[in-house]
Design an enzyme around this catalytic site. Structure first.
Site, short mmCIF file in Angstrom:
data_model
loop_
_atom_site.label_atom_id
_atom_site.label_comp_id
_atom_site.label_asym_id
_atom_site.label_seq_id
_atom_site.Cartn_x
_atom_site.Cartn_y
_atom_site.Cartn_z
N GLY A 10 -14.77 -26.39 12.89
CA GLY A 10 -13.67 -25.30 12.75
C GLY A 10 -13.50 -24.69 11.62
N ASP A 65 -21.08 -26.74 18.75
CA ASP A 65 -20.03 -26.37 19.36
C ASP A 65 -19.48 -27.60 19.94
OD1 ASP A 65 -19.41 -23.58 21.33
OD2 ASP A 65 -18.28 -25.68 21.85
N LEU A 66 -18.22 -28.02 20.13
CA LEU A 66 -17.26 -29.21 20.39
C LEU A 66 -17.67 -29.43 21.84
CD1 LEU A 66 -16.27 -29.55 17.72
CD2 LEU A 66 -14.04 -30.00 18.48
N LEU A 87 -10.99 -30.04 13.16
CA LEU A 87 -9.91 -28.90 12.76
C LEU A 87 -10.46 -27.97 14.26
CD1 LEU A 87 -9.71 -28.08 9.24
CD2 LEU A 87 -8.51 -29.87 10.50
N THR A 134 -0.46 -32.08 16.64
CA THR A 134 0.26 -30.92 16.40
C THR A 134 1.72 -31.25 16.85
OG1 THR A 134 0.56 -28.76 17.63
CG2 THR A 134 -0.71 -30.36 18.86
N GLU A 136 3.12 -29.50 18.89
CA GLU A 136 3.25 -29.08 20.45
C GLU A 136 3.33 -30.53 21.13
OE1 GLU A 136 2.93 -26.14 22.17
OE2 GLU A 136 3.85 -25.18 20.33
N TYR A 158 -2.59 -26.75 26.19
CA TYR A 158 -2.84 -27.13 24.80
C TYR A 158 -2.44 -28.34 24.38
CZ TYR A 158 -2.98 -26.64 19.60
OH TYR A 158 -3.09 -26.86 18.29
N LYS A 162 -4.16 -31.94 23.32
CA LYS A 162 -4.16 -32.37 22.00
C LYS A 162 -3.48 -33.81 22.10
CE LYS A 162 -5.48 -29.33 18.91
NZ LYS A 162 -6.39 -29.71 17.69
P1 NAP Z 1 -7.96 -21.54 14.17
O1 NAP Z 1 -7.83 -20.61 12.97
O2 NAP Z 1 -7.74 -21.09 15.47
O3 NAP Z 1 -9.38 -22.29 13.94
C1 NAP Z 1 -10.14 -22.83 14.98
C2 NAP Z 1 -11.33 -23.14 14.67
O4 NAP Z 1 -11.95 -23.93 15.59
C3 NAP Z 1 -12.26 -21.82 14.41
O5 NAP Z 1 -13.23 -22.19 13.17
C4 NAP Z 1 -13.09 -21.73 15.60
O6 NAP Z 1 -14.33 -20.98 15.62
C5 NAP Z 1 -13.28 -23.15 15.92
N1 NAP Z 1 -13.62 -23.48 17.47
C6 NAP Z 1 -13.02 -23.02 18.49
N2 NAP Z 1 -13.60 -23.60 19.76
C7 NAP Z 1 -14.56 -24.16 19.18
C8 NAP Z 1 -15.69 -24.70 19.76
N3 NAP Z 1 -15.80 -24.72 21.13
N4 NAP Z 1 -16.71 -25.44 19.18
C9 NAP Z 1 -16.62 -25.55 17.87
N5 NAP Z 1 -15.79 -24.66 17.12
C10 NAP Z 1 -14.75 -23.89 17.70
O7 NAP Z 1 -7.05 -22.75 13.95
P2 NAP Z 1 -6.22 -23.36 12.78
O8 NAP Z 1 -4.90 -22.87 12.66
O9 NAP Z 1 -7.12 -23.15 11.54
O10 NAP Z 1 -5.95 -24.91 13.19
C11 NAP Z 1 -6.77 -25.87 13.00
C12 NAP Z 1 -6.48 -26.89 13.75
O11 NAP Z 1 -5.17 -27.54 13.75
C13 NAP Z 1 -6.82 -26.73 15.27
O12 NAP Z 1 -7.21 -27.96 15.94
C14 NAP Z 1 -5.38 -26.34 15.93
O13 NAP Z 1 -5.28 -26.63 17.15
C15 NAP Z 1 -4.49 -27.63 14.82
N6 NAP Z 1 -3.38 -27.25 14.60
C16 NAP Z 1 -2.90 -25.87 13.82
C17 NAP Z 1 -1.64 -25.95 13.53
C18 NAP Z 1 -1.29 -24.48 13.03
O14 NAP Z 1 -0.19 -24.21 12.76
N7 NAP Z 1 -2.17 -23.66 12.48
C19 NAP Z 1 -0.61 -26.67 13.48
C20 NAP Z 1 -0.89 -28.02 14.35
C21 NAP Z 1 -2.22 -28.16 14.66
P3 NAP Z 1 -14.15 -19.57 15.60
O15 NAP Z 1 -13.67 -18.85 14.22
O16 NAP Z 1 -15.87 -19.12 15.91
O17 NAP Z 1 -13.30 -18.94 16.73
O1 F7E Z 2 4.13 -18.83 18.67
C1 F7E Z 2 6.76 -17.10 20.09
C2 F7E Z 2 6.09 -18.04 20.87
O2 F7E Z 2 1.79 -18.57 18.98
C3 F7E Z 2 5.21 -19.26 17.79
C4 F7E Z 2 -0.71 -22.86 16.82
O3 F7E Z 2 -1.15 -22.96 15.64
O4 F7E Z 2 1.42 -23.81 16.24
C5 F7E Z 2 0.98 -22.73 16.83
O5 F7E Z 2 1.44 -22.65 18.23
C6 F7E Z 2 6.61 -19.03 18.86
C7 F7E Z 2 6.43 -19.08 20.39
O6 F7E Z 2 2.38 -20.35 17.62
C8 F7E Z 2 5.29 -13.73 20.10
O7 F7E Z 2 6.53 -17.83 22.11
C9 F7E Z 2 7.30 -14.67 20.36
O8 F7E Z 2 7.66 -19.84 20.79
O9 F7E Z 2 2.67 -18.34 16.67
P1 F7E Z 2 2.81 -18.91 18.01
P2 F7E Z 2 2.74 -21.77 18.43
O10 F7E Z 2 2.66 -21.57 19.99
O11 F7E Z 2 4.11 -22.43 17.70
C10 F7E Z 2 1.32 -25.04 16.80
C11 F7E Z 2 1.79 -26.22 16.08
C12 F7E Z 2 -0.13 -25.37 17.11
O12 F7E Z 2 -0.71 -26.52 17.14
C13 F7E Z 2 -0.97 -24.18 17.57
O13 F7E Z 2 -2.43 -24.44 17.45
O14 F7E Z 2 6.63 -17.53 18.77
N1 F7E Z 2 6.48 -15.66 20.19
N2 F7E Z 2 6.60 -13.35 20.40
C14 F7E Z 2 5.18 -15.13 20.01
N3 F7E Z 2 4.15 -15.98 19.97
C15 F7E Z 2 2.66 -15.16 19.87
N4 F7E Z 2 1.72 -15.60 19.73
N5 F7E Z 2 2.93 -13.74 19.98
C16 F7E Z 2 3.94 -13.00 20.27
O15 F7E Z 2 4.08 -11.87 20.52
#
Ligand code: NAP
Ligand code: F7E
Length: 349
Positions: A10, A65-66, A87, A134, A136, A158, A162
């Protein structure tokens, strides 16, 4: 001194890009797994990209690819990394309702494939493993804030994918002695955040409206609350988790929560605007008063409502603060300032 070798799955994502920069600064040799795509997916790492034939190369990209054990295993068996940061994920909660099987294959079995590769290559004592867990996992918890002790109750494909990864990481730690740790991270954002996540959708949408490139921003649940941190702070925590003496599963959060509505109001404030709200549910909209005219800029749309919503999340990361001696550099307003200024100028951060 021999350099540490890290593998980031990632690497082209938000966290991957920040983590790669951090590890390169720390003098690591960094390997990243990227997916084959018909259009460029390496935009977030353009500035650290190194041409294939340069001397003293420290960043290497591998197609993989994962969903494919063979592709993961060939990289791990070749580079024998000291640290693996998993990631990669289908990381969008709403998309996981539309594509649950694919989400589970990548997010759940993908983790197992990496851990199995570490085991099959007999790297249990060498390779440390970080799993991107996460908030979540908590679902809609009864407690005001969530810590490592809060029970899990996932509410989306999701979250459930996780949950498997959280446990398989612990299983491999306990069964095979692998240094395998979960970072239970709450939402973290940045200028590099994917454009379909709510914070980036808001900062980009409002910037576009300000620049007269867009008229209305369509949004989902305005009252949902999240604990939003900055990805730069959080990737530092990921690295710290792997530098501990013992593998620990730790919550990383700011301990403050805001609603989507708050986030919009703060972004508007950055632009010098005051937003007014009218209506309820799908009939709610947000407007500005400019030159005595009412201008609608936000409209709620049911399209963005989820089959199951997490209404409110707020982390308690006191254990991580104690164990990692970890301090956050960003608060919500600093985060918004960075995202808005990036989207208004569309420049790198
Ligand atoms: P992101 O921007 O969506 O990045 C996801 C990465 O995974 C991208 O590089 C994507 O590649 C790659 N990927 C997706 N499917 C794949 C596959 N089948 N094989 C190999 N690579 C693949 O996510 P992020 O926000 O950086 O988050 C990083 C990690 O932390 C994720 O696992 C997410 O679930 C977790 N997480 C995120 C948050 C948050 O708030 N950001 C919070 C808690 C946990 P492409 O660029 O080609 O799409
Ligand atoms: O939504 C509300 C939506 O998609 C946040 C991922 O990184 O964090 C992320 O998941 C909130 C939700 O993030 C829109 O319903 C309102 O309540 O930005 P989000 P998420 O679902 O919290 C967790 C920790 C991860 O692990 C995940 O990978 O915002 N919301 N209006 C909306 N959300 C989106 N996307 N778009 C809207 O228009």
């Amino acid at each position: 001194m021999t350099k540490k070798i890290a593998l980031i799955t990632g690497i082209t994502g938000q966290d991957g890009a920040y983590l790669a920069r951090l590890l390169l600064k720390k003098n690591y040799i960094v390997h990243g797994i990227i997916r084959k795509s018909s259009s460029f997916n390496t935009g977030r790492i353009n500035d650290i990209y190194q041409e294939p034939f340069i001397k003293k190369k420290s960043l290497f990209l591998h197609y993989g690819d994962l969903t494919s054990f063979a592709s993961i295993n060939s990289v791990i068996s070749e580079i024998k990394p000291h640290e693996v940061y998993n990631l990669a994920a289908q990381s969008h909660v709403m998309v996981s309702f539309k594509n649950p099987e694919y989400t589970s294959d990548v997010n759940a079995l993908g983790t197992l494939r990496i851990l199995e590769s570490i085991r099959q290559n007999k790297l249990e004592k060498k390779t440390k493993f970080y799993q991107a867990s996460t908030s979540e996992l908590f679902g809609n918890p009864k407690f005001k804030s969530q810590s490592e002790k809060t029970p899990f109750y996932t509410r989306s494909p999701y979250g459930t994918s996780k949950l498997f990864s959280y446990w398989i990481t612990k299983n491999y730690r306990e069964s095979y002695g692998i240094f395998a740790a979960n970072g239970i991270l709450f939402n973290h954002e940045s200028p590099l955040r994917g454009e379909t996540f709510v914070t980036k959708k808001i900062s980009k949408g409002l910037s576009n409206i300000y620049l007269k490139k867009q008229k209305i921003l369509y949004i989902g649940n305005l009252d949902s609350m999240r604990d939003w941190g900055h990805a730069k702070d959080y990737v530092y925590a990921q690295w710290l988790i792997l530098q501990q003496k013992k593998p620990l599963d730790l919550v990383i959060s700011t301990g403050r929560k805001y609603s989507v509505r708050d986030f919009i109001e703060r972004c508007c404030k950055y632009l010098g605007w005051r937003i007014f709200w009218n209506g309820k549910g799908v009939n709610e909209y947000g407007y500005l008063i400019l030159k005595n005219k009412k201008i609608k800029i936000i409209q709620v749309s049911a399209k963005y409502f989820r089959p199951n919503e997490l209404n409110s999340l707020k982390g308690d990361s006191s254990l991580a603060k104690r164990k990692l001696k970890f301090k956050l550099k960003y608060n919500i307003d600093k985060l918004i300032e960075e995202m808005m200024s990036y989207d208004l100028k569309n420049k790198k951060s």
